[in-house]
Structures are given as C-alpha cells and as structure tokens.
Design a protein around this motif. Structure first.
Motif, PDB file in Angstrom:
ATOM      1  N   ARG A  37       0.860  -1.187   0.000  1.00 38.90           N
ATOM      2  CA  ARG A  37       0.000   0.000   0.000  1.00 38.90           C
ATOM      3  C   ARG A  37       0.892   1.231   0.000  1.00 38.90           C
ATOM      4  O   ARG A  37       1.879   1.287   0.741  1.00 38.90           O
ATOM      5  CB  ARG A  37      -0.920  -0.014   1.199  1.00 38.90           C
ATOM      6  CG  ARG A  37      -1.912  -1.165   1.114  1.00 38.90           C
ATOM      7  CD  ARG A  37      -2.760  -1.267   2.326  1.00 38.90           C
ATOM      8  NE  ARG A  37      -1.867  -1.377   3.486  1.00 38.90           N
ATOM      9  CZ  ARG A  37      -2.253  -1.624   4.715  1.00 38.90           C
ATOM     10  NH1 ARG A  37      -3.510  -1.779   4.972  1.00 38.90           N
ATOM     11  NH2 ARG A  37      -1.395  -1.718   5.696  1.00 38.90           N
ATOM     12  N   VAL A  38       0.517   2.197  -0.836  1.00 33.66           N
ATOM     13  CA  VAL A  38       1.321   3.410  -1.011  1.00 33.66           C
ATOM     14  C   VAL A  38       0.412   4.632  -0.917  1.00 33.66           C
ATOM     15  O   VAL A  38      -0.647   4.671  -1.546  1.00 33.66           O
ATOM     16  CB  VAL A  38       2.035   3.419  -2.388  1.00 33.66           C
ATOM     17  CG1 VAL A  38       2.903   4.659  -2.536  1.00 33.66           C
ATOM     18  CG2 VAL A  38       2.867   2.157  -2.586  1.00 33.66           C
ATOM     19  N   TRP A  39       0.856   5.629  -0.146  1.00 30.04           N
ATOM     20  CA  TRP A  39       0.161   6.905  -0.037  1.00 30.04           C
ATOM     21  C   TRP A  39       1.062   7.986  -0.607  1.00 30.04           C
ATOM     22  O   TRP A  39       2.244   8.038  -0.287  1.00 30.04           O
ATOM     23  CB  TRP A  39      -0.129   7.252   1.416  1.00 30.04           C
ATOM     24  CG  TRP A  39      -1.064   6.310   2.089  1.00 30.04           C
ATOM     25  CD1 TRP A  39      -2.402   6.453   2.227  1.00 30.04           C
ATOM     26  CD2 TRP A  39      -0.729   5.077   2.744  1.00 30.04           C
ATOM     27  NE1 TRP A  39      -2.928   5.374   2.904  1.00 30.04           N
ATOM     28  CE2 TRP A  39      -1.917   4.526   3.234  1.00 30.04           C
ATOM     29  CE3 TRP A  39       0.466   4.389   2.949  1.00 30.04           C
ATOM     30  CZ2 TRP A  39      -1.958   3.319   3.924  1.00 30.04           C
ATOM     31  CZ3 TRP A  39       0.427   3.195   3.630  1.00 30.04           C
ATOM     32  CH2 TRP A  39      -0.775   2.667   4.114  1.00 30.04           C
ATOM     33  N   GLY A  40       0.513   8.853  -1.434  1.00 33.43           N
ATOM     34  CA  GLY A  40       1.302   9.937  -2.007  1.00 33.43           C
ATOM     35  C   GLY A  40       0.641  11.287  -1.860  1.00 33.43           C
ATOM     36  O   GLY A  40       1.212  12.307  -2.204  1.00 33.43           O
ATOM     37  N   ASN A  44      -5.370  11.480   3.538  1.00 29.78           N
ATOM     38  CA  ASN A  44      -6.686  11.527   2.907  1.00 29.78           C
ATOM     39  C   ASN A  44      -6.620  11.341   1.397  1.00 29.78           C
ATOM     40  O   ASN A  44      -7.629  11.389   0.715  1.00 29.78           O
ATOM     41  CB  ASN A  44      -7.383  12.848   3.226  1.00 29.78           C
ATOM     42  CG  ASN A  44      -7.693  12.967   4.704  1.00 29.78           C
ATOM     43  OD1 ASN A  44      -8.018  11.988   5.353  1.00 29.78           O
ATOM     44  ND2 ASN A  44      -7.559  14.172   5.225  1.00 29.78           N
ATOM     45  N   GLY A  45      -5.430  11.138   0.860  1.00 31.29           N
ATOM     46  CA  GLY A  45      -5.269  10.963  -0.579  1.00 31.29           C
ATOM     47  C   GLY A  45      -5.660   9.571  -1.029  1.00 31.29           C
ATOM     48  O   GLY A  45      -5.910   8.669  -0.223  1.00 31.29           O
ATOM     49  N   CYS A  46      -5.703   9.391  -2.326  1.00 33.12           N
ATOM     50  CA  CYS A  46      -6.046   8.096  -2.913  1.00 33.12           C
ATOM     51  C   CYS A  46      -4.910   7.097  -2.653  1.00 33.12           C
ATOM     52  O   CYS A  46      -3.746   7.361  -2.944  1.00 33.12           O
ATOM     53  CB  CYS A  46      -6.273   8.255  -4.415  1.00 33.12           C
ATOM     54  SG  CYS A  46      -6.797   6.751  -5.244  1.00 33.12           S
ATOM     55  N   LEU A  47      -5.261   5.968  -2.116  1.00 33.39           N
ATOM     56  CA  LEU A  47      -4.319   4.900  -1.780  1.00 33.39           C
ATOM     57  C   LEU A  47      -4.032   4.044  -3.011  1.00 33.39           C
ATOM     58  O   LEU A  47      -4.941   3.748  -3.783  1.00 33.39           O
ATOM     59  CB  LEU A  47      -4.933   4.030  -0.686  1.00 33.39           C
ATOM     60  CG  LEU A  47      -4.253   2.711  -0.326  1.00 33.39           C
ATOM     61  CD1 LEU A  47      -2.956   2.981   0.399  1.00 33.39           C
ATOM     62  CD2 LEU A  47      -5.178   1.869   0.536  1.00 33.39           C
ATOM     63  N   LEU A  48      -2.778   3.664  -3.191  1.00 35.06           N
ATOM     64  CA  LEU A  48      -2.407   2.683  -4.208  1.00 35.06           C
ATOM     65  C   LEU A  48      -2.253   1.348  -3.507  1.00 35.06           C
ATOM     66  O   LEU A  48      -1.590   1.256  -2.474  1.00 35.06           O
ATOM     67  CB  LEU A  48      -1.087   3.072  -4.882  1.00 35.06           C
ATOM     68  CG  LEU A  48      -0.417   1.998  -5.746  1.00 35.06           C
ATOM     69  CD1 LEU A  48      -1.302   1.606  -6.924  1.00 35.06           C
ATOM     70  CD2 LEU A  48       0.946   2.463  -6.208  1.00 35.06           C
ATOM     71  N   GLN A  49      -2.870   0.300  -4.061  1.00 35.68           N
ATOM     72  CA  GLN A  49      -2.718  -1.048  -3.511  1.00 35.68           C
ATOM     73  C   GLN A  49      -2.334  -1.999  -4.623  1.00 35.68           C
ATOM     74  O   GLN A  49      -2.903  -1.965  -5.709  1.00 35.68           O
ATOM     75  CB  GLN A  49      -4.016  -1.514  -2.871  1.00 35.68           C
ATOM     76  CG  GLN A  49      -3.933  -2.927  -2.314  1.00 35.68           C
ATOM     77  CD  GLN A  49      -5.212  -3.324  -1.626  1.00 35.68           C
ATOM     78  OE1 GLN A  49      -5.636  -2.689  -0.684  1.00 35.68           O
ATOM     79  NE2 GLN A  49      -5.824  -4.383  -2.108  1.00 35.68           N
ATOM     80  N   ALA A  86      -0.912   4.379 -15.316  1.00 33.59           N
ATOM     81  CA  ALA A  86      -2.222   3.745 -15.498  1.00 33.59           C
ATOM     82  C   ALA A  86      -3.371   4.620 -14.995  1.00 33.59           C
ATOM     83  O   ALA A  86      -4.528   4.208 -15.049  1.00 33.59           O
ATOM     84  CB  ALA A  86      -2.242   2.392 -14.786  1.00 33.59           C
ATOM     85  N   GLY A  87      -3.053   5.811 -14.469  1.00 36.31           N
ATOM     86  CA  GLY A  87      -4.117   6.728 -14.073  1.00 36.31           C
ATOM     87  C   GLY A  87      -4.284   6.993 -12.594  1.00 36.31           C
ATOM     88  O   GLY A  87      -5.217   7.684 -12.183  1.00 36.31           O
ATOM     89  N   ALA A  92      -5.887  12.807  -5.371  1.00 33.61           N
ATOM     90  CA  ALA A  92      -7.341  12.709  -5.317  1.00 33.61           C
ATOM     91  C   ALA A  92      -7.768  12.357  -3.897  1.00 33.61           C
ATOM     92  O   ALA A  92      -7.078  11.620  -3.204  1.00 33.61           O
ATOM     93  CB  ALA A  92      -7.843  11.649  -6.300  1.00 33.61           C
ATOM     94  N   LYS A  93      -8.878  12.890  -3.462  1.00 30.56           N
ATOM     95  CA  LYS A  93      -9.331  12.649  -2.096  1.00 30.56           C
ATOM     96  C   LYS A  93     -10.024  11.298  -1.983  1.00 30.56           C
ATOM     97  O   LYS A  93     -10.962  11.000  -2.703  1.00 30.56           O
ATOM     98  CB  LYS A  93     -10.287  13.753  -1.638  1.00 30.56           C
ATOM     99  CG  LYS A  93      -9.624  15.103  -1.538  1.00 30.56           C
ATOM    100  CD  LYS A  93      -8.560  15.090  -0.461  1.00 30.56           C
ATOM    101  CE  LYS A  93      -7.855  16.436  -0.405  1.00 30.56           C
ATOM    102  NZ  LYS A  93      -6.564  16.366   0.213  1.00 30.56           N
ATOM    103  N   GLY A  94      -9.509  10.475  -1.089  1.00 31.39           N
ATOM    104  CA  GLY A  94     -10.124   9.189  -0.772  1.00 31.39           C
ATOM    105  C   GLY A  94     -10.042   8.153  -1.880  1.00 31.39           C
ATOM    106  O   GLY A  94      -9.525   8.408  -2.963  1.00 31.39           O
ATOM    107  N   GLY A  95     -10.498   6.967  -1.569  1.00 35.92           N
ATOM    108  CA  GLY A  95     -10.536   5.879  -2.529  1.00 35.92           C
ATOM    109  C   GLY A  95      -9.250   5.084  -2.583  1.00 35.92           C
ATOM    110  O   GLY A  95      -8.247   5.427  -1.951  1.00 35.92           O
ATOM    111  N   THR A  96      -9.301   4.018  -3.343  1.00 36.90           N
ATOM    112  CA  THR A  96      -8.160   3.130  -3.520  1.00 36.90           C
ATOM    113  C   THR A  96      -8.006   2.806  -4.995  1.00 36.90           C
ATOM    114  O   THR A  96      -8.971   2.415  -5.648  1.00 36.90           O
ATOM    115  CB  THR A  96      -8.350   1.817  -2.725  1.00 36.90           C
ATOM    116  OG1 THR A  96      -8.532   2.127  -1.353  1.00 36.90           O
ATOM    117  CG2 THR A  96      -7.158   0.892  -2.881  1.00 36.90           C
TER     118      THR A  96
END
Length: 136
Positions: A37-40, A44-49, A86-87, A92-96
C-alpha cells in the motif's frame, strides 16, 4: 503486529508505503506474497494497492518455507511509476487505486515479483503455474 511505514522520495513528491507479508495458496504449494500500500497525497489521498507474488524458485521444502523475498524501495518506485501511468492520482481525495494482474500487469515486469489478483479473488490465476512459468 503493526506494519512499518517507510518513506520513498521522488523528485517533487514523497510517498509512504508498507508491505504486509501474506501467504498465497497455489495448486500444489503456498507462495510468499505481499499486500503493498502506497500513499502519495497524505492520509486523505487516494491509496495505491498492489498484491505481489514472489517468483523465488522452489526449494526441497516448498515455495513458502524458504522464501525470504521482500519488496525494496526500487520495487515500490517501479509500482508507483506503473500506477501513475495507469491513471492513479495520489492527490485525489479518498478511494483506492488497485493495480491488478488482469488490468495492469500485461506487458510489464517487476523483477522478482508478479502482480497477482489471487489475494482478492481465490479463483484468479494459479500462482504456482505463474511462478514456474516466470522461472522458465
């Protein structure tokens, strides 16, 4: 046991990441895997999993027993680069944003690992076959 949060710095951005060790069942053995899992964009930003499967070869005791692979910062950097292409928008606020085997792994390699959907979907491609194929 709480996972350790690590830092990754790139020009103009800092990421925080963690990799939890998982065991991924295959047709004949289990395999070492990771939920990365990566936060950038802050908390509160969009998480990469991304779920990774180690491609370490089998030993006489099986895949899981002796595999000591672990993602390194260079692996995380490669995943971040792939996800951004890949986009993934870390700001972006929230989400994965899930980097999946089916949608994002075709034609892309991460030395020592494969992106897998097996942790999220037990009916996804068999990890034993995929690892053996990658070793051939």
């Amino acid at each position: 046991m709480k996972g350790r949060l690590r830092k990754l710095r790139t020009p103009g951005r800092e990421f925080a990441w963690t990799a939890d060790i998982r065991h991924i069942p295959g047709s004949t053995d289990c395999h070492r895997g990771f939920r990365l899992r990566v936060w950038g964009g802050g908390k509160n930003g969009c998480l990469l999993q991304a779920d990774l499967l180690s491609t370490s070869g089998p030993s006489p005791w099986g895949f899981c027993t002796t595999d000591v692979a672990h993602p390194l910062p260079r692996d995380v950097r490669a995943l971040v680069t792939r996800a951004l292409a890949a986009g993934w928008d870390p700001a972006a606020k929230g989400g994965t944003f899930v980097l999946t085997e089916r949608e994002h792994a075709a034609g892309w390699e991460l030395p020592g690992f494969l992106v897998t959907d097996r942790l999220r979907n037990p009916k996804a491609a068999d990890p034993t076959r995929r690892v053996l194929h990658s070793l051939a």
